[in-house]
Design a protein around this motif. Structure first.
Motif, PDB file in Angstrom:
ATOM      1  N   THR A 402       0.825  -1.207  -0.131  1.00 25.73           N
ATOM      2  CA  THR A 402      -0.100   0.084  -0.005  1.00 25.73           C
ATOM      3  C   THR A 402       1.024   1.281   0.037  1.00 25.73           C
ATOM      4  N   ASP A 426      -8.773   7.856  -2.585  1.00 28.97           N
ATOM      5  CA  ASP A 426      -9.814   7.389  -3.421  1.00 28.97           C
ATOM      6  C   ASP A 426      -9.419   6.589  -4.632  1.00 28.97           C
ATOM      7  N   GLN A 427      -7.920   6.804  -5.023  1.00 26.61           N
ATOM      8  CA  GLN A 427      -7.510   5.997  -5.967  1.00 26.61           C
ATOM      9  C   GLN A 427      -7.182   4.720  -5.349  1.00 26.61           C
ATOM     10  N   LEU A 428      -6.768   4.492  -4.208  1.00 23.43           N
ATOM     11  CA  LEU A 428      -6.438   3.197  -3.530  1.00 23.43           C
ATOM     12  C   LEU A 428      -7.718   2.557  -2.810  1.00 23.43           C
ATOM     13  N   HIS A 429      -8.855   3.323  -2.716  1.00 24.01           N
ATOM     14  CA  HIS A 429     -10.160   2.828  -2.211  1.00 24.01           C
ATOM     15  C   HIS A 429     -10.015   2.510  -0.657  1.00 24.01           C
ATOM     16  N   MET A 430      -9.649   3.524   0.079  1.00 20.72           N
ATOM     17  CA  MET A 430      -9.299   3.726   1.318  1.00 20.72           C
ATOM     18  C   MET A 430      -9.498   4.739   1.970  1.00 20.72           C
ATOM     19  N   SER A 431      -9.781   5.014   3.034  1.00 23.57           N
ATOM     20  CA  SER A 431     -10.048   6.125   3.691  1.00 23.57           C
ATOM     21  C   SER A 431      -8.992   6.892   3.923  1.00 23.57           C
TER      22      SER A 431
END
Length: 506
Positions: A402, A426-431
Motif C-alpha cells: 500500500t 480515493d485511488q486506492l479505495h481507502m479512507s
C-alpha cells in the motif's frame, strides 16, 4: 579587402597611403611597392582585391606589370595613374580592363571616387558569384534528389546534368551515404570540402543533404576507375576523422540505377550503428537491416521489469549483445524499442527523474535514445537507467504494498497542483485517515510532507539547470504559482531559487 599601391615616387606613394582612410571602403590591408617587379611579387603572394599602379615605373612598367598580374592575380581590379596621357597607354589600359585611369597630379577626391567605384564593382561581382554558386548548388541538390527518388522527366534530368556538369551517359555511378560526427562544422563547409576531394581526383559528383548530419553523394566514373572509389573513400576518412561512409552498389544501368545504389548506401551506413569503430561500410559486405523485433522481447522485458528487477541490467546487456551479433534490425527499430523500454521504466518508477542527471521528464529519455549514434550509446544509457530503476525499487522494498502504491502514485502525479491525501486515498479505495496513519507509521512522515519533499527535490534538480525558467519549474513540480514556489523554496533552503541556481552553478 586588400589594396596594393605601386609607384616609384616615394612621396606620391606614401602620401596617397596616408591621405585616405582605407577602412571607410572596407580595406583592411595596404601593401606598397617601388617598382613593377616588387609589385608583381607582392601581388602574387597577397592576391590584392585592388591594384593602384603608376604606368611609368622602373624594372617593369605599369602595362607590363598589369599583363603579368592578369596571370598571377586574375581577380585583382586595376586602377592606373599617370601624368602621361598618350593614346597608346590609354589603349593598353582599356585592353587590360582597367577599372579607371587617374591623371597625375592626383586629386584625392577623384581617387576616392575611383576607389569607391572599384570597391562597389568588386562587391557586386562577389555577390553575383555567391548567388550563382547557390543556384548551382540548388540545381545539383535537385538533380541528386531526382535520381535518388526516381522522380522528374528525362528532359529535366538531362538539363540539370548539363548545368551541374554531371555526365548523363557512358559512365558508371555509385551512391555514397556520408555521416558527420556530432559538433562538426556547418553542412555547407563540409559539402564544399567533400566535393573538392572528388573534383581534385577527376570524379564528377552531386550531393543531397538528407538531414543536418547526413549527405548522399552520387559520383560518376569510367569502368576502369572503379577500384579508385573505395580507396578514395578511405582517404576521405583519413582527411576527415569524424566521417562515416556507406558505399552503395554499382549502377551499371546508367542513371536509372542510381536510386538502388543510393538505397544500398544508406543501408550500408546503418551498420555503423552496430560497428561505429569501422567507419567504412560497403553494401556487398553488410546484411540488409530489414528484420523485425522478435515477438517475445517485450514479454521478457516486462517480466524482468516487474518480477525480477535485480536481473534487468543483465538482461538489457545480453540483449544488446544479441542485437550486435545479428545486426539485422534497423536503427529506427532498435531506437523505438529501447525508447518503449525507457518509457515503461519511468511509468513504473517515475522517481528515477530526481536522481538521474540526464533526464528531467519522460520525453528526455526518448530523445537521448533517438539521438544515439550507436547501440553502445543506447546500452550505456539503458544500463544507467536500469541502475536508477533498481535503486528506486530497493528504496521502496521495506514498505508495504500500500505504501509503495502511494509513493508510485505521487511520483506519477506530483505535477498536479491539487494532489492531496484524499485523491490518493480515493485511488486506492481507502479512507484518508487510515491511509495517512498507515503511511506515517511505516515512513515516519505524513503524505502531505512526502509530497512537499518530493516536489522540492525535483525542483532543486530543475533549478540547477539554467534552461528552465522559474515559472516552468513551478508548473512542472505542481506548485500553484511561481511566487508560491519561491516562498516554499526559500522556507526550505533559506535561499531563493535564483540564489540557489547561482550557488550550485559554480
Amino acid at each position: 579587402m586588400r589594396i596594393l599601391v605601386a609607384d616609384d615616387d616615394d612621396y606620391t606613394r606614401e602620401g596617397l597611403i596616408e591621405a585616405i582612410d582605407w577602412s571607410d571602403y572596407g580595406i583592411a590591408q595596404v601593401y606598397q611597392a617601388r617598382d613593377g617587379e616588387e609589385a608583381l611579387r607582392l601581388a602574387t603572394v597577397h592576391q590584392p582585391d585592388i591594384v593602384l599602379t603608376d604606368i611609368r615605373m622602373p624594372r617593369l612598367n605599369g602595362i607590363e606589370f598589369a599583363e603579368k598580374l592578369a596571370v598571377a592575380s586574375p581577380d585583382s581590379k586595376l586602377l592606373f595613374m599617370s601624368g602621361y596621357m598618350e593614346v597608346d597607354y590609354l589603349k593598353s589600359a582599356i585592353k587590360l580592363s582597367a577599372v579607371d585611369y587617374i591623371e597625375k597630379p592626383i586629386r584625392i577626391p577623384e581617387l576616392e571616387k575611383a576607389i569607391q567605384k572599384t570597391v562597389t564593382a568588386i562587391r557586386q561581382l562577389k555577390l553575383q558569384d555567391e548567388l550563382n554558386g547557390q543556384k548551382l548548388e540548388l540545381e545539383k541538390f535537385k538533380l541528386a534528389n531526382m535520381l535518388r527518388t526516381k522522380t522528374g522527366h528525362d528532359e529535366e534530368i538531362k538539363r540539370l546534368c548539363e548545368v551541374a556538369g554531371f555526365p548523363a551517359a557512358n559512365r558508371q555511378y555509385r551512391g555514397m551515404a556520408i555521416q558527420f560526427g556530432k559538433g562538426s562544422k556547418t553542412e555547407r563547409d563540409r559539402l564544399t570540402e567533400i566535393h573538392d576531394v572528388w573534383k581534385q581526383q577527376g570524379f564528377p559528383s552531386i550531393a543531397e543533404r538528407l538531414d543536418t548530419r547526413t549527405l548522399l553523394i552520387v559520383t560518376a566514373f569510367q569502368r576502369q576507375e572503379e577500384e579508385r572509389i573505395a580507396s578514395l573513400a578511405a582517404a576521405m576518412l583519413r582527411q576527415f576523422p569524424d566521417l562515416t561512409i556507406g558505399i552503395g552498389d554499382l549502377s551499371v544501368t546508367g542513371l536509372d540505377g542510381v536510386a538502388d545504389s543510393c538505397r544500398s548506401a544508406l543501408s550500408a551506413l546503418q551498420h555503423s550503428f552496430y560497428r561505429p569503430e569501422l567507419r567504412l561500410f560497403s553494401s556487398d559486405r553488410t546484411k540488409s537491416a530489414t528484420a523485425a523485433v522478435r515477438s517475445d522481447v517485450f514479454v521478457e522485458f516486462s517480466h524482468y521489469l516487474k518480477k525480477e528487477p535485480e536481473k534487468l541490467s543483465a538482461w538489457v546487456d545480453a540483449f544488446c549483445d544479441e542485437l550486435i551479433r545479428d545486426a539485422t534490425l534497423s536503427r529506427d527499430s532498435v531506437q523505438s524499442m529501447f525508447a518503449s523500454f525507457a518509457q515503461a521504466m519511468l511509468r513504473e518508477k517515475n522517481g528515477i527523474l530526481i536522481g538521474f542527471h540526464q533526464i528531467y521528464q519522460a520525453q528526455d529519455a526518448k530523445d537521448v535514445i533517438e539521438q544515439a549514434d550507436s547501440i553502445e550509446e543506447i546500452r550505456l544509457f539503458m544500463l544507467e537507467l536500469c541502475r536508477a530503476y533498481q535503486e528506486e525499487v530497493q528504496k521502496a522494498s521495506p514498505y508495504s504494498r500500500t505504501v509503495r502504491s502511494v509513493m508510485d502514485y505521487i511520483a506519477s502525479h506530483y505535477g498536479d497542483a491539487d494532489l492531496d491525501i484524499q485523491r490518493i486515498a480515493d485511488q486506492l479505495h481507502m479512507s484518508a485517515a487510515h491511509l495517512g496513519a498507515l503511511f506515517k507509521q511505516e515512513t515516519g512522515t505524513t503524505i502531505k510532507q512526502y509530497i512537499s519533499d518530493y516536489r522540492l527535490e525535483l525542483a532543486k534538480k530543475l533549478v540547477r539547470n539554467e534552461h528552465f525558467k522559474m515559472n516552468e519549474v513551478a508548473e512542472r513540480c505542481g506548485y500553484a504559482s511561481a511566487s508560491y514556489f519561491a516562498k516554499v523554496f526559500k522556507a526550505a533552503t533559506d535561499m531563493t531559487p535564483v540564489e540557489y541556481r547561482k550557488l550550485t552553478s559554480g
